[in-house]
Design an enzyme around this catalytic site. Sequence first.
Site, PDB file in Angstrom:
ATOM      1  N   ARG A 201     -19.083   6.138   2.738  1.00  0.00           N
ATOM      2  CA  ARG A 201     -19.897   6.581   1.599  1.00  0.00           C
ATOM      3  C   ARG A 201     -20.429   7.992   1.825  1.00  0.00           C
ATOM      4  NH1 ARG A 201     -21.472   0.771   1.340  1.00  0.00           N
ATOM      5  NH2 ARG A 201     -23.159   1.086   2.846  1.00  0.00           N
ATOM      6  N   PHE A 216     -15.353  -0.919  -8.946  1.00  0.00           N
ATOM      7  CA  PHE A 216     -15.905  -2.101  -8.263  1.00  0.00           C
ATOM      8  C   PHE A 216     -17.238  -1.707  -7.602  1.00  0.00           C
ATOM      9  CE2 PHE A 216     -11.259  -2.122  -8.030  1.00  0.00           C
ATOM     10  CZ  PHE A 216     -10.958  -3.295  -8.722  1.00  0.00           C
ATOM     11  N   ALA A 265     -12.218  -3.421 -14.028  1.00  0.00           N
ATOM     12  CA  ALA A 265     -11.825  -2.077 -13.591  1.00  0.00           C
ATOM     13  C   ALA A 265     -10.384  -1.758 -13.971  1.00  0.00           C
ATOM     14  CB  ALA A 265     -12.020  -1.941 -12.077  1.00  0.00           C
ATOM     15  N   ASP A 285     -12.808   0.791  -4.099  1.00  0.00           N
ATOM     16  CA  ASP A 285     -13.210  -0.096  -3.000  1.00  0.00           C
ATOM     17  C   ASP A 285     -13.326  -1.530  -3.530  1.00  0.00           C
ATOM     18  OD1 ASP A 285     -14.122  -1.030  -0.519  1.00  0.00           O
ATOM     19  OD2 ASP A 285     -16.217  -0.694  -1.076  1.00  0.00           O
ATOM     20  N   CYS A 325     -10.537  -4.209   2.395  1.00  0.00           N
ATOM     21  CA  CYS A 325     -11.220  -5.011   3.408  1.00  0.00           C
ATOM     22  C   CYS A 325     -10.502  -6.323   3.649  1.00  0.00           C
ATOM     23  CB  CYS A 325     -12.673  -5.265   2.993  1.00  0.00           C
ATOM     24  SG  CYS A 325     -12.846  -6.165   1.439  1.00  0.00           S
TER      25      CYS A 325
END
Length: 382
Positions: A201, A216, A265, A285, A325
């Site tokens: 970030r 997101f 999205a 993300d 992730c």
Amino acid sequence: MNRRGAQRLRGGHPWVFRSDVVQAPALPAGVVRVEEENGTPLGWALWSPRSEISLRRLEVDPSQTIDASWWHTALARSIARRAPLANVANAYRLVHGEGDGLPSLVVDRYDDSLVIQLLSAGMDAWTDTIVESLRELTGCTGILARNDPAARDREGLPREVRLLYGDVPRTIEVNEHGVRYLAAPWDGQKTGAFLDQRENRVMIGALARGRALDCFAYHGSFALHLARHATQVSAVDISAPALARVNEHAERNGLRNIEPVQGDAFEVLRAWHRDGQQFDTIVVDPPAFAKTRGALDGAIRGYKDINLQAMKLLAPGGLLFTASCSFHLSRGLFFDMLSDAVADSGRRFALRSITGQPLDHPELINVPETGYLKGALLEAME
């Protein structure tokens, strides 16, 4: 244990599966001494009678005693590694399970509160000892057990959220490199916030310019960093309550250039492309699309689609930070997916940076299960 289990331990991986246990201990969950079939000692491990992962090695030296003093030393060592982070944030991970040699234990700090997860029966048996050491080492005012992940089902443990010590507020203000937002330790994502993206970030926030997009967005952690340098930020999320928190966080930071956008999205980005819109800085993300190996093919299609839509919206010279992730999506598959998306976009993109996990989420080279987060910074060349 058999030869295969012993070789796994000698190779540096702490797990021994049920199929490699020759003689199971006639003991409740806890810590047991482990040996090869020929009697060669292999140290000490957490024992989970009902788990497929029967043993998780804690200590290589068989002469050690696993007692309160051992736990205190191990926890102190893990906490000390995070010392530099206290200068830039008041929320970070103190223990990252296998990555810190404490398999199935997670400890996150949120200001003066700790949130812990004990994800195996063997680790759960040491709860009181761990809590006492953490109190002494950190001076925390409260410890909350977020023992609600599905992993506890496989251990025969209940899923629960339980206060173990003191008091932990429902929300806690996080200060991350000067950006402030609220974590929700009792009912938020993970242990209350997404701490693993902190440095990413900061990175993309410092580079942001012009019109920016956070896909997101959840509670807007990326959007807040983008807004410090971008002219305007669109924060897209499907959840209205999440976007309400985005507004609250923007006000908390005195930011008036963040626009929450509710919607899927994928569909929002397609519509904006049809309208000819462009963005100078984009963050993608998404949540973990591949939570199981069986979901991987569909996840790759989803990751490719959202990245392709972002690439179409990126202005010439613009920057795209994208991440995954999903543990089951390896780095190789991640970059294969990005390459396919670039090819379909018909544009040229340069790789500016590759990112992994931060200091407080160590990924061990020979323990792939400790790694899951991967990211890339791309620049649109035309």
